[in-house]
Write an enzyme that holds these catalytic residues in place. Structure first.
Site, PDB file in Angstrom:
ATOM      1  CG  ASP A 172       4.264   6.251  -0.136  1.00 41.92           C
ATOM      2  OD1 ASP A 172       4.883   5.602   1.066  1.00 41.92           O
ATOM      3  OD2 ASP A 172       4.939   6.717  -0.855  1.00 41.92           O
ATOM      4  CB  CYS A 182      10.490   5.673  -6.011  1.00 43.37           C
ATOM      5  SG  CYS A 182      10.859   4.404  -4.875  1.00 43.37           S
ATOM      6  CG  HIS A 219       6.182   4.418  -2.896  1.00 45.39           C
ATOM      7  ND1 HIS A 219       6.405   5.324  -2.263  1.00 45.39           N
ATOM      8  CD2 HIS A 219       6.836   3.585  -3.471  1.00 45.39           C
ATOM      9  CE1 HIS A 219       7.964   5.504  -2.879  1.00 45.39           C
ATOM     10  NE2 HIS A 219       8.057   4.399  -3.541  1.00 45.39           N
TER      11      HIS A 219
END
Length: 204
Positions: free
Chosen positions: A141, A94, A172
């Site tokens: 995502d 991330c 995600h």
């Protein structure tokens, strides 16, 4: 238990700071025979607070340019330790995936970068990447998946050694086993690919 010097792997957390999941990733890296270093970007604000929501709130207060400099310094520190072979790679998730991409553009002798669902670097900076890059995204995502073709095109145009994977059905955060987005199959496959990528590219 290994004797002699070790290659290093910088482990960069999500936008939550150094939580137990990322500590566990660092342990996994160490068990593979690397010198693992997992800094906490929240350290100037007291470190990971033990609560994910509070951690995200703190994250919004950080100075991003300063964070980038901190992780560049962390990479140099790991590379120059007496116990180091001088080879350092990075794996990030991330926010940490974006940091991994950033480090690839800023550290000419980085041994490898493995961003998991991280934002791509500016297209004009991809030409600076000298290390192999392994990119992971989850199919659902949408924002990052939509940006991936342009990043891939820039990698190709600049002759960067890379591989990229978009995992079907994954969201995600699919590698984070404490989140609802966790996808065990994609996480296991991505982690195996990460370790194989390090070995195949001399980070060993």
């Amino acid at each position: 238990d290994k004797k002699g010097k070790l290659p290093g792997v910088l482990v960069v957390h999500e936008n939550r700071g150094l939580n137990p999941h990322i500590e566990d990733i660092a342990r996994r890296v160490a068990l593979e025979g690397y010198m693992a270093f997992a800094p906490d970007a929240l350290f100037p604000l007291g470190g990971y607070p033990g609560d994910e929501d509070k951690a995200r709130e703190l994250f919004a207060k950080l100075d991003r340019p300063k964070i980038d400099q901190d992780f560049l310094a962390a990479t140099a520190w790991l590379k120059n330790r007496a116990e180091s072979t001088g080879k350092v790679a990075v794996v990030g998730f991330c926010f940490g995936g974006a940091i991994a991409n950033m480090l690839a553009t800023k550290v000419p002798d980085l041994a490898g970068a493995v961003p998991f669902y991280g934002g791509a670097p500016p297209a004009e900076e991809v030409k600076n990447i000298k290390c192999p890059v392994l990119v992971h995204h989850g199919e659902k995502d949408e924002r990052l998946v939509a940006a991936w073709p342009a990043y891939e095109a820039a990698l190709k145009a600049n002759n960067v050694k890379y591989e990229g994977f978009v995992y079907p059905g994954a969201q995600h955060g699919f590698h984070a086993d404490y989140r609802e987005s966790y996808n065990a199959e994609a996480a296991a496959d991505g982690w195996a690919r990460c370790l194989a990528w390090f070995r195949a590219n001399g980070v060993a």
